[in-house]
Design a protein around this motif. Structure first.
Motif, PDB file in Angstrom:
ATOM      1  N   LEU A   4       2.640   6.386  -7.015  1.00 19.21           N
ATOM      2  CA  LEU A   4       1.662   7.334  -7.533  1.00 19.21           C
ATOM      3  C   LEU A   4       2.184   8.752  -7.406  1.00 19.21           C
ATOM      4  O   LEU A   4       2.127   9.548  -8.346  1.00 19.21           O
ATOM      5  CB  LEU A   4       0.351   7.174  -6.766  1.00 19.21           C
ATOM      6  N   GLY A   5       2.722   9.072  -6.245  1.00 18.93           N
ATOM      7  CA  GLY A   5       3.246  10.412  -6.021  1.00 18.93           C
ATOM      8  C   GLY A   5       4.390  10.735  -6.964  1.00 18.93           C
ATOM      9  O   GLY A   5       4.440  11.820  -7.554  1.00 18.93           O
ATOM     10  N   THR A  57       1.218   4.130  -3.014  1.00 16.96           N
ATOM     11  CA  THR A  57       1.088   5.571  -2.826  1.00 16.96           C
ATOM     12  C   THR A  57       2.352   6.291  -3.272  1.00 16.96           C
ATOM     13  O   THR A  57       2.294   7.343  -3.926  1.00 16.96           O
ATOM     14  CB  THR A  57       0.828   5.890  -1.343  1.00 16.96           C
ATOM     15  N   LEU A  58       3.482   5.713  -2.915  1.00 21.00           N
ATOM     16  CA  LEU A  58       4.759   6.319  -3.270  1.00 21.00           C
ATOM     17  C   LEU A  58       4.921   6.423  -4.784  1.00 21.00           C
ATOM     18  O   LEU A  58       5.265   7.475  -5.322  1.00 21.00           O
ATOM     19  CB  LEU A  58       5.890   5.467  -2.673  1.00 21.00           C
ATOM     20  N   PHE A 103       0.839  -1.195   0.000  1.00 21.90           N
ATOM     21  CA  PHE A 103       0.000   0.000   0.000  1.00 21.90           C
ATOM     22  C   PHE A 103       0.878   1.251   0.000  1.00 21.90           C
ATOM     23  O   PHE A 103       0.639   2.203  -0.757  1.00 21.90           O
ATOM     24  CB  PHE A 103      -0.904  -0.019   1.235  1.00 21.90           C
ATOM     25  N   GLY A 104       1.896   1.223   0.845  1.00 18.81           N
ATOM     26  CA  GLY A 104       2.818   2.354   0.882  1.00 18.81           C
ATOM     27  C   GLY A 104       3.531   2.534  -0.442  1.00 18.81           C
ATOM     28  O   GLY A 104       3.680   3.647  -0.945  1.00 18.81           O
ATOM     29  N   LEU A 105       3.975   1.436  -1.014  1.00 13.74           N
ATOM     30  CA  LEU A 105       4.663   1.514  -2.311  1.00 13.74           C
ATOM     31  C   LEU A 105       3.744   2.078  -3.377  1.00 13.74           C
ATOM     32  O   LEU A 105       4.154   2.892  -4.211  1.00 13.74           O
ATOM     33  CB  LEU A 105       5.158   0.123  -2.731  1.00 13.74           C
TER      34      LEU A 105
END
Lengths: 353, 424, 284
Positions: free
Chosen positions: C106-107, C103-104, C99-101
């Motif tokens: 995507l950013g 979001t990362l 999930f963190g990856l």
């Protein structure tokens, strides 16, 4: 379940062996004497510290908007909002262990309920906000009844799906909600009342979190997190407790959503159901330390201020910051800052923090 | 009964703990109450502002605009329009003898961010004046801020009619409001062609909905029949179901409430599905230089309402276009023109008011009339909505945009009916 | 006639979904890691094709091996450096990590390419087949997707390494006991899964307009496919993908685009509710 950052290993032991009470007794008797003394000191100290901090926070909430520049008041409102999201998410995901990726759904639903009530002038705005919270919690009950039967990852993904579905429903129901065109709320000259509302909400949320965490209810929730089957064998009605925690965790973002709508004056489905709200809740709480009381507060304050500064420099900083943070926390500091402090011995291992 | 673990080094003293807690809380309070704002990192100040040596303090104009985010490209055009105006006005001595300087923030096309940025510009950075952001939904949120602080704002990047129905006193329109977008096209193009059935397809968001609402009213006057009325989700990646409905409805005209990406998508998928109305019309899209670049020959025959075209003969237009293209080395887009015209109007209002007093400027904006590079003139009604601007209609013919209506601005005539895809 | 048209469209769409889901299926099957970043891997594949097409005018179809290879490497690196660490931990750790990856990525993508919609306009128009209009690009995409999915299927069935992967999926410990280097298997599987996602992304770049958020739009579809078809079952996933594709287009035809958007979520939620014990294999 995720590696528990903050539960005493013998939680189930506690539940079965010793009657619930606030101060240490038989379990602590096993520890060396000076430790027992310190344990008692922390035990008596922490609640008093909390009360003092609570009082100081309330004073700050009252005074701040009167003395601070308006930009900072808006910023502080966002900080408070993030704290509310984190603390409420923590109740279901930190204490109970059911990690949800759909927290934005509650925020969006509350936003729309509140906005509709205010836009159509049906009640006073603060009542609309409370109704929004209650409404969201009521909607959460059947949702929880259905989804909390699922285990870990499936619950997380299903909650994300439900949040998106909620957005689609709100967007499609344009006769009621205005659909994609969004909803306008009456123009406000003075928005200080929103700050007070968010401040009070944050204080209430933190207090509720504290009361839950330090009580038998919290113990039961954490027990569910540790080993749900064991909890059931011990006679904990896991279904009721889970659903209750879930609904409670939906109330706060619901109210916050309504206040947010009033603050901005215009909402649309994409903004208030945006996954970024879920990301905020997850990232700040994980950073601070899920399952703790202070964790989401710490994470909310630190990360909101940090991303505010960073975002002025770089457009999509918050996604990069939050995403990267979650990765780092999972890999290197599970349990967040609070767990780190615990491991270094700076703070004791207690449900009161 | 919490199990307490301690490293031996934790020294605990109740009094000390309380002191620390109190100190922490109060320092938090003090920091928050500090009246020295930290300078904001990262805002870009405009480049190329010509200031005479030893000049007086600049007039600072604050703007939050989308240079990144979903509207990053378009926002940049508008910003460039502001910058061109800044250079032009400074070359002539500035505003009231003082140089003009812009303070730009990037709002990432997000209404919440933009509102807070305008609040920052007004309360922290204490800008003298503001100009509007890009996009109607962003402007809708920002209008609340500028209204609250009594900062007159020319809504350069917005046209949604709803904005001027809120009773704001400090918000002024520059281009025709959305309900008027399709006015010329329907009256002067579709009417004479005597097409009778229309399909309305549009994105489910503020601006397109508003445009199509206006279009419906104009269509009623023509006695046309709306055979399809369908919304699609914003940022849709697949519009084939919508287009299948269009094909089933078999309309003479397809009228779209669109932005650039969805209008391009509609054209491509219409070709795939062999949807062949006699006339296509899209709002935003055909005016964007990328539209023709991306679609090639498929862009031909498509009509669109237009706020401004580089070829029209409004005062100073030709040299404005030339200055843009040499300065920024790219094809011009109408958002540059709106940005530039916004500056011109502000300039005229400040001159009329004779000062930077914001209430005087506000009154000036409510009353003045002037010609900019946009067709028609700047003139607002009592709500601040623009009523002097004239909408034009264009059609893409052989890869070029040709103005087909109104007659006094036209550079060509409309070609219809559009041949089916497989016959091109 | 139009309903047939709509169904055909759905089948063609389903092919691409199948390719996308196949990669995720493998990853979840072998590692029990629910890769929430799978959509972003697809997105990166789409942008690779876009960049090659717009900067170097590379034929998008020819760029598929390139984007697949790139994501193969990225996938393997991600697995080795990060995912491997959490493989033995409870499922939620890998869930949060990916999930963190997601979001990362995507950013970062938003920063690099902005949120503007892009597309690769290579094939356009349609073929007339017996009164039906079949979109050329969708036909080609379907063909490529089926070819790749089929190739992967054969690889897993017939080749030695494919069998190694299946063995690891069935029982990692037993496989290790047989001398299989399960760490390496996991790394390669994640890489292959990512490569498949990238190939799907390249195809999507030709079919639709896209921006960095497309990964988030497609991920639920992959999950819907997997819960429909059953984890680990290739054929099941293919069928699931077709069902999803047709359901979406039919829903879009009979109601609206927005309802079509919701089909994947509805399927996902309903399937997960009906089979609450989890469809994902028996050894949970």
């Amino acid at each position: 379940m995720i590696d528990p950052p903050h539960a005493a290993p013998s939680v189930t032991e506690e539940l079965s062996a010793v009657p619930e009470s606030g101060s240490g007794s038989t379990a602590v008797a096993r520890l060396p004497d000076n430790r027992a003394l310190r344990a008692q000191q922390w035990n008596t100290l922490l609640p008093k510290t909390y009360v003092i901090l609570l009082a100081l926070t309330v004073i700050w909430i009252v005074v701040f908007p009167q003395v601070a520049p308006l930009y900072y008041v808006s910023l502080a409102l966002v900080v408070l909002l993030t704290v509310v999201l984190g603390v409420s998410w923590n109740i279901i995901s930190g204490y109970t262990g059911y990690i949800s990726f759909g927290h934005a759904g509650f925020f969006g639903i509350g936003s729309y309920i509140g906005a509709l009530l205010i836009a159509h002038n049906l009640t006073a705005w603060w009542l609309a906000a409370i109704v929004a919270g209650v409404g969201t919690a009521l909607l959460a009950l059947p949702m929880g009844a259905l989804t909390l039967r699922l285990r870990g990852p499936y619950f997380a993904i299903t909650m994300f799906g439900l949040s998106e579905l909620a957005r689609i429903i709100v967007s499609s129901w344009d006769s009621l909600t205005g659909g994609g065109a969004g909803l306008y709320l009456p123009f406000l000259e003075d928005r200080t009342s929103n700050f007070y509302a968010m401040g009070i909400l944050a204080v209430v949320a933190i207090s509720v979190a504290y009361l839950i965490a330090t009580s038998g209810l919290g113990l039961k929730l954490m027990c569910i997190r540790e080993d749900e089957v064991a909890a059931q064998t011990l006679g904990v009605n896991t279904t009721w407790y889970k659903i209750g925690a879930f609904a409670l965790s939906a109330f706060f973002p619901g109210v916050a959503g309504a206040v947010y709508a009033r603050q901005i004056g215009y909402i649309d489905p994409i903004t208030v159901f945006g996954v970024i709200w879920s990301i905020r809740a997850v990232a700040t709480t994980m950073f601070g330390g899920q399952g703790t009381i202070i964790g989401p507060i710490l994470g909310g304050i630190v990360l909101t201020l940090a991303s505010e500064w960073a975002w002025a420099e770089n457009a999509f900083a918050y996604q990069i910051v939050f995403g990267g943070l979650i990765v780092l926390v999972v890999l290197f500091m599970p349990g967040g800052v609070m767990r780190l402090l615990e491991l270094r011995g700076w703070i004791p291992r207690t449900r009161q923090l | 009964m919490d199990e307490m673990h301690y490293a031996p080094t934790v020294r605990l003293c109740r009094r000390r703990f309380l002191h620390i807690a109190a100190a922490a809380a109060s320092s938090l309070g003090l920091a928050a109450c500090s009246s020295n704002p930290t300078p904001a990192p990262g805002p870009t100040t405009s480049a190329g502002a010509a200031t005479a040596p030893g000049s007086s303090t600049p007039v600072v104009i604050g703007v939050a605009i989308s240079t990144t985010g979903s509207n990053g490209d378009t926002g940049t055009y508008q910003q460039q329009g502001y910058q061109l105006w800044e250079e032009a006005v400074n070359a002539k001595g500035g505003l009231l003898g003082r140089p003009v300087k812009f303070l730009f923030y990037d709002d990432q096309s997000d209404p919440t961010t933009s509102s807070r940025l305008y609040e920052k510009l007004i309360t922290q950075d204490s800008v003298d004046l503001v100009l509007g952001p890009y996009a109607s939904n962003v402007t809708a949120a920002v209008a609340q801020v500028t209204e609250r602080y009594h900062y007159p704002m020319i809504a350069v990047g917005a046209a949604a009619t709803e904005i001027w129905q809120k009773g704001y006193k400090y918000v002024f329109g520059l281009a025709s409001t959305t309900d008027l977008q399709y006015s010329t096209l329907i009256r002067d193009v579709i009417g004479p062609l005597k097409y009778s059935t229309v399909a309305l397809i549009y994105e489910d968001s503020l601006f397109p909905i508003s445009e199509i609402n206006g279009a419906r009213e104009y269509l009623k006057k023509l006695e046309t029949k709306v055979v399809l009325d369908e919304k699609y989700p914003p940022k849709a990646t697949d519009l084939s179901s919508v287009l299948t409905h269009v094909r089933d409805a078999n309309p003479d005209v397809v009228l779209g409430g669109t932005y650039t990406p969805d209008s391009e998508l509609i054209v491509r998928q219409a070709k795939e599905l062999n949807v062949n109305p006699k006339l296509y019309a899209f709002t935003v899209g055909p005016g964007d230089p990328n539209f023709v670049a991306n679609l090639g020959a498929d862009a031909d025959w498509i009509t669109s309402p237009s706020i401004w075209e580089p070829v029209i003969n409004t005062p100073g237009n030709a040299e404005f276009v030339q200055r843009y293209e040499s300065r920024f080395n790219r094809s011009i887009d109408y958002h540059v023109a709106t940005g530039y015209s916004g500056g011109m109007v502000l300039d005229a209002a400040v001159k009329e008011a004779g000062s930077l007093d914001r209430d005087k400027v506000r009154d000036a904006l409510a009353n003045i009339r002037l010609q900019t590079v946009l067709p028609g003139e700047y003139r607002v009604d009592q709500t601040g909505a623009q009523i002097g601007h004239v909408m034009m209609s264009i059609q893409i013919q052989n890869g070029k945009r040709v103005v087909v209506a109104p007659k006094n601005l036209a550079t060509g005539t409309v070609m219809a009916p559009t041949p089916p895809w497989n016959e091109r | 006639m139009t309903l047939v048209q709509v169904i055909i469209n759905g089948v063609l769409l389903g092919g691409v979904y199948a390719l996308f889901a196949a990669g995720l299926n493998m990853i979840v099957g072998v590692m029990r890691v629910i890769n929430l970043a799978h959509g972003e891997l697809m997105m990166l594949g789409a942008y690779t094709t876009f960049m090659l097409f717009s900067l170097a005018h590379v034929n998008p179809l020819l760029s598929i091996p390139a984007s697949a290879a790139l994501m193969l490497i990225l996938g393997m690196a991600l697995q080795r450096l990060m995912v491997e660490r959490v493989v033995r931990q409870p499922l939620l750790s890998s869930l949060l990590l990916t999930f963190g990856l997601s979001t990362l990525f995507l950013g970062v993508a938003l920063n690099v390419w902005t949120g503007d919609q892009r597309s690769v306009s290579y094939l356009s128009g349609s073929l007339s087949v017996g009164g039906l209009q079949i979109s050329v690009v969708r036909m080609v995409a379907f063909a490529v997707a089926v070819a790749l999915t089929g190739a992967t299927f054969l690889f897993l069935r017939c080749s030695t390494f494919g069998k190694t992967i299946r063995a690891t999926a069935q029982h990692p410990d037993a496989a290790q006991a047989c001398g299989i280097d399960v760490t390496r298997v996991r790394m390669v599987t994640f890489g292959i899964g990512s490569a498949l996602a990238a190939a799907a992304g390249s195809l999507v770049s030709m079919m639709f307009t896209f921006n960095p958020e497309i990964g988030q739009a497609f991920l639920p579809k992959a999950f819907a496919v997997i819960v429909l078809g059953g984890l680990g079952s290739f054929v099941g996933a293919l069928l699931g993908a077709l069902v999803l594709g047709v359901s979406e287009t039919v829903a879009g035809y009979f109601s609206s685009g927005q309802r079509a958007e919701s089909v994947a979520f509805v399927i996902l939620i309903v399937m997960l509710m009906i089979r609450p014990a989890g469809l994902f294999g028996t050894n949970e």
